[in-house]
Design an enzyme around this catalytic site. Structure first.
Site, PDB file in Angstrom:
ATOM      1  N   ASP A   1       0.852  -1.201   0.000  1.00 10.35           N
ATOM      2  CA  ASP A   1       0.000   0.000   0.000  1.00 10.35           C
ATOM      3  C   ASP A   1       0.885   1.247   0.000  1.00 10.35           C
ATOM      4  OD1 ASP A   1      -2.282   1.510  -0.025  1.00 10.35           O
ATOM      5  OD2 ASP A   1      -3.051   0.814   1.894  1.00 10.35           O
TER       6      ASP A   1
ATOM      7  N   HIS B   1      -9.837  -2.052  -7.819  1.00  7.17           N
ATOM      8  CA  HIS B   1      -9.868  -1.049  -6.750  1.00  7.17           C
ATOM      9  C   HIS B   1      -9.116   0.227  -7.129  1.00  7.17           C
ATOM     10  CE1 HIS B   1      -9.883   0.779  -2.812  1.00  7.17           C
ATOM     11  NE2 HIS B   1      -8.572   0.714  -2.709  1.00  7.17           N
TER      12      HIS B   1
HETATM   13 FE1  N7H Z   1      -7.506   1.774  -1.267  1.00  9.82          FE
HETATM   14  N1  N7H Z   1      -5.772  -2.587  -0.225  1.00  9.82           N
HETATM   15  O1  N7H Z   1      -4.725  -2.821   0.264  1.00  9.82           O
HETATM   16  O2  N7H Z   1      -6.552  -3.478  -0.571  1.00  9.82           O
HETATM   17  N2  N7H Z   1      -5.846   0.754  -1.837  1.00  9.82           N
HETATM   18  N3  N7H Z   1      -7.883   0.390   0.163  1.00  9.82           N
HETATM   19  N4  N7H Z   1      -9.082   2.885  -0.580  1.00  9.82           N
HETATM   20  N5  N7H Z   1      -7.050   3.244  -2.565  1.00  9.82           N
HETATM   21  C1  N7H Z   1      -4.955   1.155  -2.791  1.00  9.82           C
HETATM   22  O3  N7H Z   1      -1.669   2.480  -5.134  1.00  9.82           O
HETATM   23  C2  N7H Z   1      -7.213  -0.780   0.380  1.00  9.82           C
HETATM   24  C3  N7H Z   1      -9.933   2.559   0.414  1.00  9.82           C
HETATM   25  C4  N7H Z   1      -7.754   4.421  -2.750  1.00  9.82           C
HETATM   26  O4  N7H Z   1      -3.927   6.355  -7.395  1.00  9.82           O
HETATM   27  C5  N7H Z   1      -3.960   0.167  -2.974  1.00  9.82           C
HETATM   28  O5  N7H Z   1      -0.926   3.074  -3.171  1.00  9.82           O
HETATM   29  C6  N7H Z   1      -7.819  -1.479   1.501  1.00  9.82           C
HETATM   30  C7  N7H Z   1     -10.992   3.522   0.517  1.00  9.82           C
HETATM   31  C8  N7H Z   1      -7.068   5.274  -3.723  1.00  9.82           C
HETATM   32  O6  N7H Z   1      -3.875   4.423  -8.382  1.00  9.82           O
HETATM   33  C9  N7H Z   1      -4.235  -0.838  -2.100  1.00  9.82           C
HETATM   34  C10 N7H Z   1      -8.849  -0.705   1.925  1.00  9.82           C
HETATM   35  C11 N7H Z   1     -10.750   4.454  -0.467  1.00  9.82           C
HETATM   36  C12 N7H Z   1      -5.947   4.568  -4.116  1.00  9.82           C
HETATM   37  C13 N7H Z   1      -5.441  -0.468  -1.381  1.00  9.82           C
HETATM   38  C14 N7H Z   1      -8.882   0.462   1.095  1.00  9.82           C
HETATM   39  C15 N7H Z   1      -9.538   4.043  -1.134  1.00  9.82           C
HETATM   40  C16 N7H Z   1      -5.969   3.299  -3.378  1.00  9.82           C
HETATM   41  C17 N7H Z   1      -2.807   0.188  -3.978  1.00  9.82           C
HETATM   42  C18 N7H Z   1      -9.835  -0.919   3.046  1.00  9.82           C
HETATM   43  C19 N7H Z   1     -11.527   5.687  -0.822  1.00  9.82           C
HETATM   44  C20 N7H Z   1      -4.881   5.024  -5.114  1.00  9.82           C
HETATM   45  C21 N7H Z   1      -1.602   0.876  -3.415  1.00  9.82           C
HETATM   46  C22 N7H Z   1      -9.699  -1.823   3.969  1.00  9.82           C
HETATM   47  C23 N7H Z   1     -12.837   5.771  -0.749  1.00  9.82           C
HETATM   48  C24 N7H Z   1      -5.258   4.628  -6.511  1.00  9.82           C
HETATM   49  C25 N7H Z   1      -1.387   2.250  -3.956  1.00  9.82           C
HETATM   50  C26 N7H Z   1      -4.278   5.187  -7.509  1.00  9.82           C
HETATM   51  C27 N7H Z   1      -4.983   2.332  -3.500  1.00  9.82           C
HETATM   52  C28 N7H Z   1      -6.129  -1.230  -0.419  1.00  9.82           C
HETATM   53  C29 N7H Z   1      -9.798   1.464   1.235  1.00  9.82           C
HETATM   54  C30 N7H Z   1      -8.936   4.767  -2.140  1.00  9.82           C
HETATM   55  C31 N7H Z   1      -3.386  -2.090  -1.975  1.00  9.82           C
HETATM   56  C32 N7H Z   1      -7.420  -2.802   2.110  1.00  9.82           C
HETATM   57  C33 N7H Z   1     -12.132   3.487   1.522  1.00  9.82           C
HETATM   58  C34 N7H Z   1      -7.509   6.645  -4.201  1.00  9.82           C
END
Ligand code: N7H
Length: 450
Positions: free
Chosen positions: A168, A302
């Protein structure tokens, strides 16, 4: 340039420590609280400038933010910040965020009783606890504890990875005039994240002391890791038997962090670890028909649902967040893994202490969750409806707010872009949260303490 000594450190660059505690409190005696805030708490608050060089980083970094009811308690009720979701609080908007009601919310988040939160980040829990003790002894009976959540990086080779196993913190926006953009990184106006800065569309409705503060959306998001792993194992046929590829397509990145848009068939660890390349993609390719082609990255993935990149033309510059969350809770136990079921023992709950900064919650976190993640038709104009984010999406609003509401997802099978699969398990479960305002240090001194 930005006034980096006045902006709290977590907002633009994150406190980036392995342990971070969120200490939620209510103000019991506003007069006493204010006197301690100015004299003894303010010197403990970590600015952006302090975090920029190792020599000036404190052992334990501290940030402080207030809810609307907290600002009210400090006598600022009449000076709205110009953000309606912040003003009403997260609890009343739970269902619009896709939560299946609020019966599963942590008790302290149910209502508007939390006035503020201290964020304490360090290398060890002992350091965090020592800093918290100091803060508690300064504030004495002027506050009462409402709730605490201890976040920590996962152990050993999983450090930096969240509980499903994915790296992440790779993609965050760059800020115009502050950070140097890496290839593929969006460069956005500071006013998207800092109130009353250039690009804040609501500048005129902000009181002057709100400048250089940011709105913090906090969510405690439980992750049902055994259930997620079982789904991948049971449905690997969608990706020709490759369960890791199925997970990567749901996320848009392999567990290493390598983006599937650039590494569609196999993980590529060198790509994952190269900041010059690991964000340099936009889901388009010369031979691609963008409205139909899901061979590299599914429309529903996602990272694509939450940041659609070239699906928008021109690029979207309105709906962005800076993420600064940290995992919480222990590793999966053998009993949970072998039963494919998360324990109901509260001490084994695990997930993400999600933190998002923006200048407007209705354009940032809430917009992304409601209009993109949970909207099966977004991104519009694709020949097959993308479906709902398979990782964090919820279809509860279409199903009388039932948990595990079936959600449609397209594009999981790289050989068949048109098939829609229905997921019947929530892998991420909301435990609630709150909206906060992270003020500038000068606002703490000149407005919140007086
Ligand atoms: Fe997410 N995960 O580990 O599964 N998220 N996220 N997220 N997320 C991202 O690119 C995760 C949540 C965003 O610019 C990565 O840095 C988990 C919410 C945004 O390409 C991973 C949960 C919201 C991005 C995860 C969760 C977002 C992003 C890739 C909850 C907004 C950047 C790592 C438990 C409403 C996208 C990375 C981009 C990336 C995970 C929640 C938003 C691995 C586990 C609630 C904007």
């Amino acid at each position: 340039g930005l006034n980096l000594t006045d902006i709290q450190g977590d907002i633009l660059i994150g406190m980036k420590k392995n342990k971070e505690m969120f200490f939620f409190f209510s103000i019991a005696d506003a007069t006493a609280f204010k006197s301690h805030l100015d004299s003894a708490i303010l010197p403990l608050i970590t600015s952006t400038q302090q975090l920029l060089t190792v020599a000036t980083q404190p052992t334990t970094a501290v940030n402080l933010a207030f809810s609307q009811t907290g600002l009210n308690a400090l006598g600022l009720a009449s000076q709205g910040l110009g953000d309606s979701l912040f003003a009403s609080g997260q609890f009343s908007g739970a269902e619009s965020l896709g939560d299946p009601g609020t019966s599963n919310w942590v008790q302290a988040f149910a209502g508007t009783g939390i006035h503020g939160v201290f964020l304490l980040a360090s290398d060890t829990i002992d350091n965090v606890n020592a800093e918290l003790s100091q803060i508690q002894s300064i504030l004495g009976t002027s506050i009462t504890e409402a709730y605490r959540l201890q976040g920590e990086a996962r152990p050993d080779d999983q450090q930096g990875h969240e509980h499903f196993g994915f790296m992440d913190g790779i993609s965050n926006p760059a800020i115009d005039g502050f950070s140097t953009a890496l290839p593929g990184q969006a460069v956005l106006s500071p006013g998207l994240f800092l109130l009353a800065e250039d690009g804040d569309g609501s500048s005129s409705s902000r009181p002057s002391w709100a400048k250089d503060g940011s709105l913090l959306a906090f969510r405690q998001l439980q992750q049902r890791v055994p259930e997620f792993n079982k789904f991948l194992a049971d449905n690997a046929a969608l990706t020709q038997g490759n369960a890791d590829l199925l997970g990567a397509r749901m996320m848009g990145r392999w567990k290493s962090g390598a983006p599937v848009d650039l590494a569609p068939t196999a993980d590529d660890v060198d790509l994952a670890n190269d900041p010059q390349r690991n964000n340099n993609f936009n889901f388009t390719h010369p031979d691609f028909t963008e409205t139909t082609d899901q061979t590299h990255c599914p429309f529903s993935a996602h990272i694509r649902k939450t940041n659609p990149r070239s699906d928008f033309n021109p690029l979207n510059t309105a709906n962005h967040i800076i993420r600064a969350g940290i995992p919480y809770g222990p590793e999966v136990t053998d009993a949970e893994a072998s039963s494919n079921t998360s324990s109901t023992d509260a001490s084994l709950e695990r997930g993400l202490a999600f933190v998002a900064y923006q200048s407007n919650i209705g354009n940032g976190f809430a917009f992304i969750q409601q209009n993109w993640v949970d909207n099966a038709n977004f991104f519009f104009g694709k020949t097959t409806p993308p479906g709902i984010d398979p990782i964090i999406g919820s279809n509860a609003a279409q199903n009388n707010f039932a948990p595990n509401s079936p959600r449609p997802v397209s594009g999981l099978d790289p050989t068949d872009s048109t098939t829609i699969v229905t997921l019947n398990t929530d892998f991420v479960v909301s435990r609630g949260g709150e909206y906060f305002f992270s003020p500038s240090l000068s606002a703490i001194q000149n407005t919140l303490s007086v």
